[in-house]
Design a protein around this motif. Structure first.
Motif, PDB file in Angstrom:
ATOM      1  N   GLY A  41     -12.736 -11.385  -6.147  1.00  0.00           N
ATOM      2  CA  GLY A  41     -14.091 -10.874  -5.975  1.00  0.00           C
ATOM      3  C   GLY A  41     -14.150  -9.500  -5.347  1.00  0.00           C
ATOM      4  O   GLY A  41     -15.126  -9.165  -4.654  1.00  0.00           O
ATOM      5  N   VAL A  42     -13.133  -8.681  -5.603  1.00  0.00           N
ATOM      6  CA  VAL A  42     -13.123  -7.311  -5.083  1.00  0.00           C
ATOM      7  C   VAL A  42     -12.845  -6.354  -6.225  1.00  0.00           C
ATOM      8  O   VAL A  42     -12.521  -6.767  -7.347  1.00  0.00           O
ATOM      9  N   THR A  43     -12.942  -5.064  -5.943  1.00  0.00           N
ATOM     10  CA  THR A  43     -12.632  -4.072  -6.959  1.00  0.00           C
ATOM     11  C   THR A  43     -11.129  -3.837  -7.043  1.00  0.00           C
ATOM     12  O   THR A  43     -10.396  -4.079  -6.072  1.00  0.00           O
ATOM     13  N   GLY A  44     -10.678  -3.355  -8.203  1.00  0.00           N
ATOM     14  CA  GLY A  44      -9.264  -3.062  -8.368  1.00  0.00           C
ATOM     15  C   GLY A  44      -8.722  -2.097  -7.326  1.00  0.00           C
ATOM     16  O   GLY A  44      -7.688  -2.353  -6.701  1.00  0.00           O
ATOM     17  N   PRO A  45      -9.413  -0.965  -7.080  1.00  0.00           N
ATOM     18  CA  PRO A  45      -8.901  -0.019  -6.082  1.00  0.00           C
ATOM     19  C   PRO A  45      -8.771  -0.613  -4.688  1.00  0.00           C
ATOM     20  O   PRO A  45      -7.956  -0.135  -3.882  1.00  0.00           O
ATOM     21  N   ALA A  46      -9.549  -1.644  -4.380  1.00  0.00           N
ATOM     22  CA  ALA A  46      -9.472  -2.248  -3.047  1.00  0.00           C
ATOM     23  C   ALA A  46      -8.098  -2.857  -2.787  1.00  0.00           C
ATOM     24  O   ALA A  46      -7.649  -2.927  -1.635  1.00  0.00           O
ATOM     25  N   LEU A  47      -7.422  -3.292  -3.847  1.00  0.00           N
ATOM     26  CA  LEU A  47      -6.108  -3.909  -3.668  1.00  0.00           C
ATOM     27  C   LEU A  47      -5.068  -2.901  -3.198  1.00  0.00           C
ATOM     28  O   LEU A  47      -4.070  -3.275  -2.576  1.00  0.00           O
ATOM     29  N   TYR A  48      -5.307  -1.615  -3.503  1.00  0.00           N
ATOM     30  CA  TYR A  48      -4.313  -0.606  -3.145  1.00  0.00           C
ATOM     31  C   TYR A  48      -4.248  -0.360  -1.640  1.00  0.00           C
ATOM     32  O   TYR A  48      -3.339   0.321  -1.164  1.00  0.00           O
ATOM     33  N   LYS A  49      -5.182  -0.909  -0.907  1.00  0.00           N
ATOM     34  CA  LYS A  49      -5.077  -0.858   0.558  1.00  0.00           C
ATOM     35  C   LYS A  49      -4.007  -1.813   1.062  1.00  0.00           C
ATOM     36  O   LYS A  49      -3.547  -1.699   2.200  1.00  0.00           O
ATOM     37  N   TYR A  50      -3.624  -2.771   0.207  1.00  0.00           N
ATOM     38  CA  TYR A  50      -2.673  -3.801   0.622  1.00  0.00           C
ATOM     39  C   TYR A  50      -1.340  -3.700  -0.119  1.00  0.00           C
ATOM     40  O   TYR A  50      -0.295  -4.051   0.427  1.00  0.00           O
ATOM     41  N   PHE A  51      -1.387  -3.228  -1.354  1.00  0.00           N
ATOM     42  CA  PHE A  51      -0.170  -3.013  -2.143  1.00  0.00           C
ATOM     43  C   PHE A  51      -0.318  -1.683  -2.872  1.00  0.00           C
ATOM     44  O   PHE A  51      -1.339  -1.441  -3.517  1.00  0.00           O
ATOM     45  N   ARG A  52       0.703  -0.856  -2.789  1.00  0.00           N
ATOM     46  CA  ARG A  52       0.608   0.495  -3.339  1.00  0.00           C
ATOM     47  C   ARG A  52       0.512   0.494  -4.856  1.00  0.00           C
ATOM     48  O   ARG A  52      -0.054   1.419  -5.444  1.00  0.00           O
ATOM     49  N   SER A  53       1.068  -0.530  -5.493  1.00  0.00           N
ATOM     50  CA  SER A  53       1.095  -0.569  -6.955  1.00  0.00           C
ATOM     51  C   SER A  53       1.414  -1.984  -7.409  1.00  0.00           C
ATOM     52  O   SER A  53       1.744  -2.862  -6.604  1.00  0.00           O
ATOM     53  N   ARG A  54       1.340  -2.180  -8.700  1.00  0.00           N
ATOM     54  CA  ARG A  54       1.741  -3.465  -9.282  1.00  0.00           C
ATOM     55  C   ARG A  54       3.210  -3.741  -8.984  1.00  0.00           C
ATOM     56  O   ARG A  54       3.584  -4.876  -8.669  1.00  0.00           O
ATOM     57  N   ASP A  55       4.036  -2.709  -9.080  1.00  0.00           N
ATOM     58  CA  ASP A  55       5.462  -2.886  -8.806  1.00  0.00           C
ATOM     59  C   ASP A  55       5.702  -3.263  -7.354  1.00  0.00           C
ATOM     60  O   ASP A  55       6.604  -4.050  -7.050  1.00  0.00           O
ATOM     61  N   ASP A  56       4.908  -2.687  -6.457  1.00  0.00           N
ATOM     62  CA  ASP A  56       5.035  -3.019  -5.031  1.00  0.00           C
ATOM     63  C   ASP A  56       4.716  -4.490  -4.801  1.00  0.00           C
ATOM     64  O   ASP A  56       5.416  -5.191  -4.061  1.00  0.00           O
ATOM     65  N   LEU A  57       3.674  -4.980  -5.460  1.00  0.00           N
ATOM     66  CA  LEU A  57       3.318  -6.396  -5.359  1.00  0.00           C
ATOM     67  C   LEU A  57       4.414  -7.262  -5.950  1.00  0.00           C
ATOM     68  O   LEU A  57       4.813  -8.279  -5.356  1.00  0.00           O
ATOM     69  N   LEU A  58       4.923  -6.879  -7.110  1.00  0.00           N
ATOM     70  CA  LEU A  58       5.997  -7.646  -7.737  1.00  0.00           C
ATOM     71  C   LEU A  58       7.236  -7.702  -6.846  1.00  0.00           C
ATOM     72  O   LEU A  58       7.885  -8.740  -6.730  1.00  0.00           O
ATOM     73  N   THR A  59       7.550  -6.588  -6.214  1.00  0.00           N
ATOM     74  CA  THR A  59       8.723  -6.553  -5.341  1.00  0.00           C
ATOM     75  C   THR A  59       8.584  -7.549  -4.202  1.00  0.00           C
ATOM     76  O   THR A  59       9.524  -8.283  -3.892  1.00  0.00           O
TER      77      THR A  59
END
Length: 236
Positions: A46-64
């Motif tokens: 329930g948030v915007t896509g850019p909001a996630l970048y405060k917690y993970f720099r990128s999709r690859d960062d999340l995957l790591t």
């Protein structure tokens, strides 16, 4: 409001990061690692896509981070079994450790696939990934260290010896798990275990054994017994 470990802000940040990772894992449970989409994760939360970048720099960062977590989860399963089988003969320990890893993988195939399938060709594994992989394989070393090299493995053992002698972290890792054992033989056996273990587990997770008349656990047991025979691991 202070910022730091244990602060309300940090606890909130940790909670949100955990929720993001859970939503990502839920996606991959359905479609595998390739299905991971930050926009879909954001929509789920329930948030915007850019909001996630405060917690993970990128999709690859999340995957790591998910890969790190999965290695830690797999290592915990193998280490827990290692504690339970302490004192058993080396051959029995080898069987039990291999089966523990298999059970972890088939219980959570999306996690297993995250460790074995590169989600993106550009995603490089950080050095920390190697340490986490070592933690999964480490408990196998003491059992394999009780064995001996066999003629067919002479060249492989020679190559492993060069690897151990030229790489202090690898040498320290082997000796930490199997003190007093021949590190070259122990690591040679561990490499073969890794190949045989993933050969069976990967095919099972992909559903390649469906409709065939055998159980994957039986096939894995045959593979481990074959290696134990070659290495002369005692059964009692």
């Amino acid at each position: 409001m202070t910022v730091g470990n244990g602060s309300p802000r940090q606890r909130y940040r940790d909670q949100v990061r955990a929720e993001i990772k859970q939503a990502a894992l839920a996606q991959m449970c359905i479609g595998g690692p390739a299905a991971l989409s930050l926009n879909a994760v954001a929509k789920e939360l329930g948030v915007t896509g850019p909001a996630l970048y405060k917690y993970f720099r990128s999709r690859d960062d999340l995957l790591t981070e998910l890969v790190f977590d999965c290695y830690a989860d797999a290592a915990a399963a193998v280490h827990a079994e290692a504690e339970r089988v302490t004192g058993l003969p080396a051959r029995e320990r080898l069987h039990r450790l291999a089966e523990a890893y298999r059970q972890w993988a088939v219980a959570a195939p999306h996690l297993y696939q995250l460790l074995t399938v590169m989600p993106r060709p550009t995603l490089d594994s950080p050095p920390e990934t190697i340490d986490r992989a070592k933690a999964v394989l480490g408990p196998f070393l003491p059992a394999l260290g009780e064995g001996q090299a066999w003629p067919a493995a002479t060249e492989l053992r020679k190559q492993v010896q060069g690897w151990v002698d030229g790489n202090e972290p690898v040498a320290d890792w082997v000796r930490a798990y199997a003190p007093g054992a021949d590190p070259y033989t122990a690591l040679t056996g561990a490499l073969i275990v890794w190949v045989r273990l993933h050969g069976v587990v990967n095919l099972e997770v992909q559903g390649k054994f469906v409709g065939m008349g055998h159980q994957a656990s039986t096939l894995l047991s045959v593979e481990m017994d074959s290696l134990a025979d070659l290495m002369g691991l005692p059964a009692s």
